[in-house]
Design an enzyme around this catalytic site. Structure first.
Site, PDB file in Angstrom:
ATOM      1  N   HIS A   1       0.667  -1.275   0.083  1.00  0.00           N
ATOM      2  CA  HIS A   1      -0.033   0.022   0.000  1.00  0.00           C
ATOM      3  C   HIS A   1       0.876   1.276  -0.065  1.00  0.00           C
ATOM      4  CE1 HIS A   1       1.016   0.638   4.423  1.00  0.00           C
ATOM      5  NE2 HIS A   1       1.227  -0.394   4.507  1.00  0.00           N
TER       6      HIS A   1
ATOM      7  N   GLU B   1      -2.286  -7.252   7.361  1.00  0.00           N
ATOM      8  CA  GLU B   1      -0.754  -7.199   8.006  1.00  0.00           C
ATOM      9  C   GLU B   1      -0.783  -8.157   9.487  1.00  0.00           C
ATOM     10  OE1 GLU B   1       2.325  -7.390   8.145  1.00  0.00           O
ATOM     11  OE2 GLU B   1       2.763  -5.376   7.364  1.00  0.00           O
TER      12      GLU B   1
END
Length: 440
Positions: free
Chosen positions: A243, A319
């Site tokens: 990202h 994550e």
């Protein structure tokens, strides 16, 4: 030289708690069950039970043919990685069991493979039968076992229910589906034979057909030995995008799935725009899948708008949860939680302070997500928008690198990496940490 497959599992109802293991030895050429073993072992942990199952399976294989080669398949990532030599064995209860397992056959004749739990049903069922027997105050008995029949039924049902993916001639997923079906048919059609009292195949013709099917499937699925698996069809290619920046990124703070879930910064949004424009020019991405966290969904949405595609969210791409370290810098964690940090840096099983997620748990999650997505996007190119640890883990697993390699990779915000997965199970890392699209 004869080849065996050993499938093993162990379980504990309480961890530690009442525990048992199950093992099965399979003829690699025919798929025929040759031996079963199961035992209730009293109070123990899951990992100890899994190691006991491994030892029992290897011993059963050795009794059948001490000169054979053995391929071990288990759904315990810990046992597979430790016995493969990639992870250290530190627990005092497991060290002697691992040593015992390593001495049954020469190391050069044993290989290890992690498999999803659903592919280890036979050994899992044996372990549960052993624990059920222990609950009754008994030991497992082969005469009352239904594990093999249930496992065969499950394999056959899975082969029938799993659709053959559509695709062009030579499509990787279609070939893999045919191989799985042939292997399942061979295992289901071949009558059982075990060390207990199970009979040989009742019909020679049926066994011969099963053997032919399995051999054909193994020929299709055998690992490629050339420079490139050109005959395996188009691979599933994962373009791995970290990202864009958030306010925490330049400060190098821990930002996992258990923190504040920050949005992209202005810089991060501009990075996502540049990624989208670059990928649109290439025109190769056919689908976009993102982690559920805000920063990845925002990045994916911007990129997908350039590509004219929708975004699918997959929780497996999230994550790692860094527990109490969320929002802190590395130096701050060192000051506050030095012992926990040192353990985390040394052992993939160690969790961040506050019951965060270990690297080992992350790897197990990513491997399962990878397998699911490879099957879903066989022969296609898919953009996976994720985070530092998951992307490094995809690359680590593809290379067969040890867990400590995660600390030796640099992954920039909005960088691109790529891994291709072929029908024979091989992976090819094609790109890592490319940021050329971010230059003016």
């Amino acid at each position: 030289m004869r080849e065996f497959i050993v499938e093993a599992d162990g379980g504990s109802r309480g961890n530690p708690g009442p525990a048992g293991y199950g093992s099965v030895v399979i003829d690699a050429a025919t798929g025929q069950t040759l031996a079963e073993a199961a035992e209730y072992i009293g109070v123990a942990t899951n990992n100890v039970a899994e190691y006991r199952g491994l030892v029992a399976g290897l011993r059963a294989a050795h009794e059948l043919d001490p000169t054979a080669t053995v391929h071990v398949r288990m759904d315990s990532k810990l046992v597979i990685e430790q016995m493969s030599g990639r992870w250290k064995i530190k627990h005092p209860d497991m060290k002697p069991l691992a040593f015992e397992a390593s001495k049954v056959f020469p190391a050069s004749r044993v290989t290890y493979e992690w498999i999803p739990r659903e592919q280890n049903k036979h050994a899992d069922r044996l372990a549960n039968e052993a624990m059920d027997a222990g609950k009754r105050g008994e030991q497992w008995s082969a005469s009352g076992s239904t594990a093999e029949l249930e496992a065969a039924d499950a394999r056959a049902a899975r082969a029938v229910a799993e659709p053959t993916p559509a695709g062009p001639p030579g499509d990787a997923a279609a070939g893999a589906a045919r191989a799985r079906a042939a292997l399942a048919d061979g295992r289901a059609d071949t009558a059982p034979s075990a060390t207990s009292a199970k009979s040989e195949a009742p019909a020679a013709a049926k066994a011969a057909k099963a053997e032919a099917d399995v051999r054909a499937a193994r020929t299709v699925a055998a690992p490629s030995t050339g420079w490139g698996p050109a005959d395996m069809g188009a691979p599933a290619t994962f373009v791995l995008l970290r990202h864009g920046e958030t306010p925490l990124t330049p400060q190098k703070r821990f930002s996992g799935s258990g923190g504040t879930d920050p949005s992209l910064s202005d810089v991060g949004r501009e990075q996502a725009e540049r990624v989208g424009a670059a990928l649109a020019r290439r025109g190769t991405v056919q689908a976009v899948v993102a982690s559920p966290l805000t920063r990845t969904r925002e990045t994916a949405g911007i990129v997908a708008a350039h590509l004219g595609l929708d975004v699918t969210v997959d929780d497996g791409l999230r994550e790692t949860d860094f527990g109490a370290w969320e929002g802190l810098t590395f130096g701050e964690v060192r000051e506050r939680y030095a012992d926990d940090l040192n353990a985390w840096l040394a052992d993939p099983e160690a969790r961040p302070t506050g019951d965060g997620e270990s690297f080992a748990a992350t790897a197990t999650r990513i491997a399962a997500t990878r397998d699911k997505l490879v099957a879903a996007y066989a022969g296609r190119t898919v953009l996976l928008v994720s985070h530092v640890t998951p992307i490094k883990t995809f690359v680590r697993l593809a290379l067969g690198a040890p867990p400590e390699s995660l600390f030796r990779m640099e992954l920039s915000a909005a960088s691109l990496s790529a891994v291709a997965y072929y029908a024979d199970g091989n992976a090819s890392v094609r790109l890592f940490n490319d940021t050329s699209h971010l230059r003016p």
